[in-house]
Design a protein around this motif. Sequence first.
Motif, PDB file in Angstrom:
ATOM      1  N   LEU A 201      70.627  53.751  -2.624  1.00 44.25           N
ATOM      2  CA  LEU A 201      70.231  52.356  -2.710  1.00 44.25           C
ATOM      3  C   LEU A 201      68.890  52.132  -2.019  1.00 44.25           C
ATOM      4  O   LEU A 201      68.027  51.411  -2.530  1.00 44.25           O
ATOM      5  N   ARG A 202      68.688  52.764  -0.877  1.00 44.93           N
ATOM      6  CA  ARG A 202      67.389  52.679  -0.194  1.00 44.93           C
ATOM      7  C   ARG A 202      66.270  53.176  -1.114  1.00 44.93           C
ATOM      8  O   ARG A 202      65.195  52.564  -1.208  1.00 44.93           O
ATOM      9  N   GLU A 203      66.533  54.287  -1.772  1.00 47.41           N
ATOM     10  CA  GLU A 203      65.519  54.876  -2.646  1.00 47.41           C
ATOM     11  C   GLU A 203      65.234  53.981  -3.842  1.00 47.41           C
ATOM     12  O   GLU A 203      64.082  53.846  -4.272  1.00 47.41           O
ATOM     13  N   ALA A 204      66.272  53.357  -4.374  1.00 41.75           N
ATOM     14  CA  ALA A 204      66.082  52.452  -5.521  1.00 41.75           C
ATOM     15  C   ALA A 204      65.219  51.259  -5.142  1.00 41.75           C
ATOM     16  O   ALA A 204      64.359  50.827  -5.916  1.00 41.75           O
ATOM     17  N   VAL A 205      65.423  50.721  -3.949  1.00 40.73           N
ATOM     18  CA  VAL A 205      64.609  49.598  -3.481  1.00 40.73           C
ATOM     19  C   VAL A 205      63.178  50.062  -3.248  1.00 40.73           C
ATOM     20  O   VAL A 205      62.212  49.376  -3.626  1.00 40.73           O
ATOM     21  N   ALA A 206      63.009  51.225  -2.652  1.00 48.91           N
ATOM     22  CA  ALA A 206      61.663  51.739  -2.368  1.00 48.91           C
ATOM     23  C   ALA A 206      60.871  51.951  -3.655  1.00 48.91           C
ATOM     24  O   ALA A 206      59.648  51.720  -3.693  1.00 48.91           O
ATOM     25  N   ARG A 207      61.553  52.375  -4.734  1.00 44.40           N
ATOM     26  CA  ARG A 207      60.859  52.651  -5.996  1.00 44.40           C
ATOM     27  C   ARG A 207      60.252  51.393  -6.615  1.00 44.40           C
ATOM     28  O   ARG A 207      59.343  51.488  -7.448  1.00 44.40           O
ATOM     29  N   THR A 208      60.734  50.222  -6.248  1.00 42.97           N
ATOM     30  CA  THR A 208      60.191  48.989  -6.824  1.00 42.97           C
ATOM     31  C   THR A 208      58.766  48.711  -6.353  1.00 42.97           C
ATOM     32  O   THR A 208      58.008  48.020  -7.034  1.00 42.97           O
ATOM     33  N   GLY A 209      58.422  49.207  -5.167  1.00 40.58           N
ATOM     34  CA  GLY A 209      57.119  48.890  -4.604  1.00 40.58           C
ATOM     35  C   GLY A 209      57.036  47.501  -3.994  1.00 40.58           C
ATOM     36  O   GLY A 209      55.945  47.052  -3.625  1.00 40.58           O
ATOM     37  N   TRP A 210      58.179  46.823  -3.866  1.00 36.50           N
ATOM     38  CA  TRP A 210      58.180  45.496  -3.245  1.00 36.50           C
ATOM     39  C   TRP A 210      57.744  45.597  -1.788  1.00 36.50           C
ATOM     40  O   TRP A 210      58.053  46.562  -1.089  1.00 36.50           O
ATOM     41  N   ASP A 211      57.038  44.574  -1.330  1.00 38.63           N
ATOM     42  CA  ASP A 211      56.489  44.558   0.028  1.00 38.63           C
ATOM     43  C   ASP A 211      57.549  44.071   1.025  1.00 38.63           C
ATOM     44  O   ASP A 211      57.943  42.902   0.992  1.00 38.63           O
ATOM     45  N   PRO A 212      58.007  44.935   1.940  1.00 38.89           N
ATOM     46  CA  PRO A 212      59.036  44.543   2.906  1.00 38.89           C
ATOM     47  C   PRO A 212      58.466  43.966   4.196  1.00 38.89           C
ATOM     48  O   PRO A 212      59.196  43.797   5.176  1.00 38.89           O
ATOM     49  N   SER A 213      57.160  43.672   4.240  1.00 36.41           N
ATOM     50  CA  SER A 213      56.528  43.297   5.514  1.00 36.41           C
ATOM     51  C   SER A 213      57.124  42.032   6.108  1.00 36.41           C
ATOM     52  O   SER A 213      57.285  41.934   7.330  1.00 36.41           O
ATOM     53  N   ARG A 214      57.465  41.054   5.276  1.00 36.75           N
ATOM     54  CA  ARG A 214      58.057  39.822   5.823  1.00 36.75           C
ATOM     55  C   ARG A 214      59.425  40.101   6.443  1.00 36.75           C
ATOM     56  O   ARG A 214      59.772  39.543   7.486  1.00 36.75           O
ATOM     57  N   VAL A 215      60.215  40.944   5.780  1.00 32.59           N
ATOM     58  CA  VAL A 215      61.524  41.312   6.332  1.00 32.59           C
ATOM     59  C   VAL A 215      61.334  41.988   7.690  1.00 32.59           C
ATOM     60  O   VAL A 215      62.045  41.680   8.662  1.00 32.59           O
ATOM     61  N   ARG A 216      60.370  42.884   7.790  1.00 24.71           N
ATOM     62  CA  ARG A 216      60.138  43.597   9.050  1.00 24.71           C
ATOM     63  C   ARG A 216      59.612  42.655  10.140  1.00 24.71           C
ATOM     64  O   ARG A 216      59.923  42.828  11.324  1.00 24.71           O
ATOM     65  N   GLN A 217      58.839  41.644   9.743  1.00 23.61           N
ATOM     66  CA  GLN A 217      58.368  40.661  10.724  1.00 23.61           C
ATOM     67  C   GLN A 217      59.541  39.852  11.290  1.00 23.61           C
ATOM     68  O   GLN A 217      59.574  39.554  12.497  1.00 23.61           O
ATOM     69  N   ILE A 218      60.513  39.535  10.441  1.00 21.10           N
ATOM     70  CA  ILE A 218      61.707  38.828  10.932  1.00 21.10           C
ATOM     71  C   ILE A 218      62.519  39.746  11.848  1.00 21.10           C
ATOM     72  O   ILE A 218      63.072  39.302  12.866  1.00 21.10           O
ATOM     73  N   LEU A 219      62.598  41.034  11.534  1.00 23.49           N
ATOM     74  CA  LEU A 219      63.285  41.980  12.420  1.00 23.49           C
ATOM     75  C   LEU A 219      62.630  41.981  13.801  1.00 23.49           C
ATOM     76  O   LEU A 219      63.325  41.969  14.832  1.00 23.49           O
ATOM     77  N   THR A 220      61.314  41.977  13.838  1.00 21.60           N
ATOM     78  CA  THR A 220      60.602  41.938  15.119  1.00 21.60           C
ATOM     79  C   THR A 220      60.896  40.650  15.864  1.00 21.60           C
ATOM     80  O   THR A 220      61.115  40.651  17.094  1.00 21.60           O
ATOM     81  N   LEU A 221      60.923  39.545  15.134  1.00 21.26           N
ATOM     82  CA  LEU A 221      61.229  38.246  15.745  1.00 21.26           C
ATOM     83  C   LEU A 221      62.621  38.264  16.385  1.00 21.26           C
ATOM     84  O   LEU A 221      62.804  37.779  17.506  1.00 21.26           O
ATOM     85  N   LEU A 222      63.591  38.846  15.691  1.00 20.68           N
ATOM     86  CA  LEU A 222      64.956  38.885  16.213  1.00 20.68           C
ATOM     87  C   LEU A 222      65.068  39.744  17.476  1.00 20.68           C
ATOM     88  O   LEU A 222      65.969  39.540  18.291  1.00 20.68           O
ATOM     89  N   ARG A 223      64.158  40.705  17.634  1.00 19.81           N
ATOM     90  CA  ARG A 223      64.170  41.555  18.830  1.00 19.81           C
ATOM     91  C   ARG A 223      63.412  40.932  19.999  1.00 19.81           C
ATOM     92  O   ARG A 223      63.484  41.450  21.120  1.00 19.81           O
ATOM     93  N   THR A 224      62.675  39.860  19.735  1.00 18.37           N
ATOM     94  CA  THR A 224      61.762  39.320  20.739  1.00 18.37           C
ATOM     95  C   THR A 224      62.374  38.121  21.453  1.00 18.37           C
ATOM     96  O   THR A 224      62.541  37.053  20.851  1.00 18.37           O
TER      97      THR A 224
END
Length: 375
Positions: A201-224
């Motif tokens: 499933l990870r590989e299938a999502v990666a193949r789309t080329g969708w930009d995960p940067s917003r998701v990762r920014q929220i992950l950083t926010l949750l850790r801060t």
Amino acid sequence: MKDLTLLVMVGPIGNHLLEQQMGRILRVAAQETIHRIMDTGRAARVILAAPDQAGLESLEKAPFPLEWDLDRGDRSFEFGARLAGLIQRHQISRLLYVGAGAAPLMSTAGWEAVLTAFAEMEEGLLTNNLHSSDWIAVAPAEAILAYAHRLPTDNAMAWVLHREAGLPARVWPRSTASLLDLDTPVDAMIVAQHPQAPLALREAVARTGWDPSRVRQILTLLRTPGSRLVLAGRVPSWAWAALERHAQIWTRVFSEERGMQASARMHRGEVRSLVYTYLQAVGPRRFFETLGELADGALLDIRVWMAAAGRWPAPVDRYAADLFAVLEIQDPVIREWIEAAVQAPLTVLVGGHTLVAAGLVALLEAALGVPCISL
């Protein structure tokens, strides 16, 4: 459980690139889920209902009984009628129905626990969510037949069978794995960040080329510690509670219109939203500027806005909105919302119910590396 049938229904791949990408992800998720359930040894067979076998070919060599039931191309798809036909044609008595994107994080052990509990039920239903079911075990399955006309989607199954058909209902204890559902691209990008996500499933999502940067920014926010987050839409109390317990951040929650689909309020045009009313009053640009004054990030269930506005666009527009693909959005109102969100002075994620429910907790678990709700 010799008489238990696993039924999985998979939708079409679609014509637009975004539909095709999401369709392939859902087919990968469905295959992973089928293998995990059948590995329990609790189901006698699988019925796979789909318009075609594209992306599902590996199941032809599966080491368990599997029957294909391809959609007829000469009639429009109606979920309830299709489900009733499958139950009658395959003589299903005890049913485990699982949507293609349902519970992609559920392990074989998790399904073993579910099916052990269901085996003890002579009659009734067991589901992950009474108000919006993504998977549901039903006995007798024939009880569904008289209520097929009341099932425009699978989400209404548990509610209708319990409230109208009178079947005793049991709701499975909440966990991220049991509640998470892949419905939109943002759900898929969130799942791909979770440590329990299947590699395929990870590989299938990666193949789309969708930009995960917003998701990762929220992950950083949750850790801060001290960060500020706005949640709006069909936010359940348990998701908010998990956030309060595990993240050292400040939250503002606007929870409204939970159950709008299962209760048919959306179908009747009765959805009302305070957040959408403010959006209308000040306009999208000022709306997102205000959010920027209140928070560092926002998770917004904009399906409530769509329903309140009386516009439910095609999947392509919904997917494009979730991906901030402004040029792909045909609906001018939704395009204006997303253009304003792109320029917002805070990190914004938009999506549907999953984003502010199990998706939120999945984000929290991915950020912190610990279970935040569990069996």
